[in-house]
Design a protein around this motif. Structure first.
Motif, short mmCIF file in Angstrom:
data_model
loop_
_atom_site.label_atom_id
_atom_site.label_comp_id
_atom_site.label_asym_id
_atom_site.label_seq_id
_atom_site.Cartn_x
_atom_site.Cartn_y
_atom_site.Cartn_z
N ARG A 2 -6.17 32.06 4.78
CA ARG A 2 -7.74 32.34 4.63
C ARG A 2 -8.49 32.25 3.72
NH1 ARG A 2 -7.32 34.71 10.25
NH2 ARG A 2 -9.36 34.97 9.99
N ASN A 3 -9.70 32.06 3.83
CA ASN A 3 -10.81 32.28 2.72
C ASN A 3 -11.33 33.81 2.86
OD1 ASN A 3 -10.84 29.55 1.45
ND2 ASN A 3 -12.26 29.38 3.20
N PRO A 4 -11.70 34.31 1.66
CA PRO A 4 -12.06 35.48 1.57
C PRO A 4 -13.46 35.64 2.25
CG PRO A 4 -12.19 34.50 -0.54
CD PRO A 4 -11.42 33.76 0.00
N ILE A 5 -14.11 37.00 3.07
CA ILE A 5 -14.56 37.50 3.11
C ILE A 5 -16.11 37.45 2.06
CG2 ILE A 5 -17.05 39.57 4.29
CD1 ILE A 5 -14.31 38.02 6.15
N ALA A 18 -19.24 39.51 9.27
CA ALA A 18 -18.83 39.25 8.66
C ALA A 18 -18.85 37.42 7.47
CB ALA A 18 -17.63 40.05 8.08
N HIS A 19 -19.20 36.79 6.97
CA HIS A 19 -18.71 36.24 6.65
C HIS A 19 -17.61 35.54 5.85
CE1 HIS A 19 -21.90 34.34 9.60
NE2 HIS A 19 -22.58 36.13 9.26
N ALA A 20 -16.33 34.86 6.08
CA ALA A 20 -15.66 34.00 5.36
C ALA A 20 -16.06 33.16 4.38
CB ALA A 20 -14.03 34.07 5.64
N LYS A 277 -18.50 26.65 0.85
CA LYS A 277 -18.41 26.53 2.42
C LYS A 277 -18.49 27.69 3.35
CE LYS A 277 -17.17 24.24 6.14
NZ LYS A 277 -17.73 24.55 7.71
N ILE A 278 -18.91 27.83 3.88
CA ILE A 278 -18.38 29.71 4.55
C ILE A 278 -17.77 28.55 6.39
CG2 ILE A 278 -19.70 31.45 6.37
CD1 ILE A 278 -20.71 31.32 3.19
N ASP A 279 -16.79 29.41 6.09
CA ASP A 279 -15.75 28.94 6.86
C ASP A 279 -16.42 29.08 8.87
OD1 ASP A 279 -14.14 29.32 4.83
OD2 ASP A 279 -12.62 31.04 6.03
N ASP A 280 -17.16 29.81 8.99
CA ASP A 280 -18.01 29.38 10.67
C ASP A 280 -18.78 28.79 10.28
OD1 ASP A 280 -20.18 31.13 10.06
OD2 ASP A 280 -18.68 32.63 9.25
N GLY A 281 -19.55 28.44 9.57
CA GLY A 281 -21.29 26.81 9.22
C GLY A 281 -22.20 27.99 9.57
#
Lengths: 337, 337
Positions: A2-5, A18-20, A277-281
């Motif tokens: 998992r990418n970090p926050i 929060a955005h990872a 790239k933000i995981d959640d877009g």
């Protein structure tokens, strides 16, 4: 993995959201300056690579052939706001290439610029494909096809020579093999190939430094950089983050946003490229991370004004948008040499 | 602890973006039916608890005193779209309580309903506080204060009797102590207290089943449930997810969205409550998770039509919005008894 926050939004005393994500800052030789998350996993770069997608527009001679200049090059790299100025430049680009807006295959949406969209509603006008944020890129693709005597119909298909040339340029700049397995269709219907952030960042470092490029390509990259930084209003639009950053640091940085939380940039003084790239877009997070990276290498951007565009310019009045400890740690490791 | 990925968005053959979060499905006795993520960590419920915040409006006798009915109760629970019908009901609620829109402290934003917003721009009209999605809740708060002879000014302050009553009701239903340490200010300026999703879900289970409540409170909860499910158009608006779900399952479910990816619901036949929060705050993901939970307990909602609102009704045409393996596993464990 998992990418970090990277970004946290607080409300009262708590973190509400929060955005990872993943971020990479890279030198032209591929050396990693700093990174967080899995920078080797491919992501769709979406519109963040428009400055790279514009290279065949110059390299084929289409720009020269039709007597085009920095404004047309900048709008070819744009996710623009659909203001009258954007529409005029795109329509002019098409006209100089002997084409009309009817050839555009990007689709139609309302102008991103809310004031412009309102004015159109008030006047009872409907948006056209010229108002689509990608219309400049599409116009450049069309002009390139027209210049080379290729069919303009179907220029959005992955097998059309226009897209084949773009894929080859992207492969050369990123060092990645862009096969159909990593191909998706972008919001504006042209192909988009997934590329690891570390490779995207290196491509932007090569783009801004010319390292490892032929003299002709290095020159064309420099022309694109100069066109975009000379016309930051054309690359995005009034009040938009990309435009504000390039206005605040004139001639120093080229930045470009993409859908689904992608963001790329090139820093001229240091010759660095970055990609994230933000995981959640989420755009609110991609812009916040970009702001932190840019501020790390250009602290003068923040000191220039108390209401620095690189901090809190879309801040909540009931909390804060802040870097996570992981992002702070990553920023602290950023060293140019 | 990081919450698991619940929703994935694909493009081509790849997952482009993903949303992590927490979800809890709970019985009125507090028994966990199923959960994913950390359901014990407090989250701001935002507008998802408006049906609970409306209880003092009924319990104080304000509804009876001013001759109000199901429409006014439904709009008190709404994050409405600002259509003319919403504005009429909210204005009527205020007028029956001897108040005017000038008393509203929610602020002003354009109607959520895009067609209504366009019509207003065309006619040169500016939005008022009546168009704010929370104006019904604020009108109910004001009517309650007027009924009890309390000052209407400052009704949004955490120490005002209106908010103190709401906090007490929330404490009783959730079993949580809502202190100033977990208090944030909501988008419409009233206090909002962070509450664990498991406790929120239990509150909605008690709300819909009456379990553990006094007969009077159980009756008022039933009146709110009936008002919202009888007027799903008033609780959200035309085409909105909440409205479509409640229209598709008339009288069976009450659902309510909140900002920053929160979503709560109450299922009448099973007496269950659920609550979820997407870590990054994305509504596209909160609605998708809610759709999966509702479909798990009400498969008839999907079978009713091929274009079921509970699946892909905002789907991308270049990919899919799908449940993650973790969410699928959690759904598979859902058993009512």
């Amino acid at each position: 993995m998992r990418n970090p926050i990277l970004i946290e939004l607080t409300r009262g005393a708590l973190v509400e959201s929060a955005h990872a994500g993943v971020v990479a800052v890279v030198r032209a030789d591929g050396g990693l300056v700093a990174a967080a998350g899995d920078a080797a996993a491919p992501v769709f770069p979406r519109s963040a690579i428009k400055p790279l997608q514009a290279l065949p527009f110059l390299e084929t001679g289409a720009v020269e052939r039709f007597g085009l200049g920095p404004a047309e090059i900048a709008v070819a790299c744009a996710s623009h706001s659909g203001t009258p100025r954007h529409v005029t430049v795109v329509e002019g680009l098409l006209a100089k290439a002997g084409l009309t807006p009817a050839a555009l295959g990007c689709g139609v949406h309302e102008p991103f610029d809310a004031a412009v969209a309102r004015d159109m509603i008030r006047r009872g006008e409907r948006p056209t494909s010229l108002h689509h944020n990608c219309s400049g890129k599409h116009a450049a693709m069309l002009a390139t096809a027209a210049h080379l005597g290729e069919p303009t119909d179907g220029y959005w298909h992955p097998d059309h020579p226009v897209q084949v040339r773009i894929r080859r340029v992207l492969e050369e700049l990123t060092g990645c093999s862009l096969t159909s397995e990593v191909c998706g269709i972008d919001g504006c219907s042209v192909p988009n190939w997934a590329i690891p952030p570390a490779a995207l960042a290196r491509a932007f470092a090569r783009f801004v430094s010319g390292t490892g490029l032929t003299p002709q390509r290095a020159g064309d990259c420099a022309r694109i950089f100069e066109a975009c930084t000379a016309h930051p209003d054309l690359v995005a639009g009034p009040g938009r983050f990309d435009t504000l950053v390039m206005q605040r640091l004139p001639g120093k940085v080229l930045v470009k946003t993409g859908a689904e939380g992608v963001y790329c940039g090139a820093l001229r003084e240091t010759g660095l490229g970055f990609a994230l790239k933000i995981d959640d877009g989420a755009k609110r997070a991609s812009e916040a991370v970009a702001a932190h990276i840019i501020a790390r290498f250009h602290p003068e951007a923040q000191q220039a004004a108390p209401d620095a565009v690189l901090r809190n310019w879309r801040g909540l009045d009931v909390g804060r948008v802040r870097a996570s400890l992981d992002l702070e740690a990553m920023l602290a490791t950023c060293r140019v040499h």
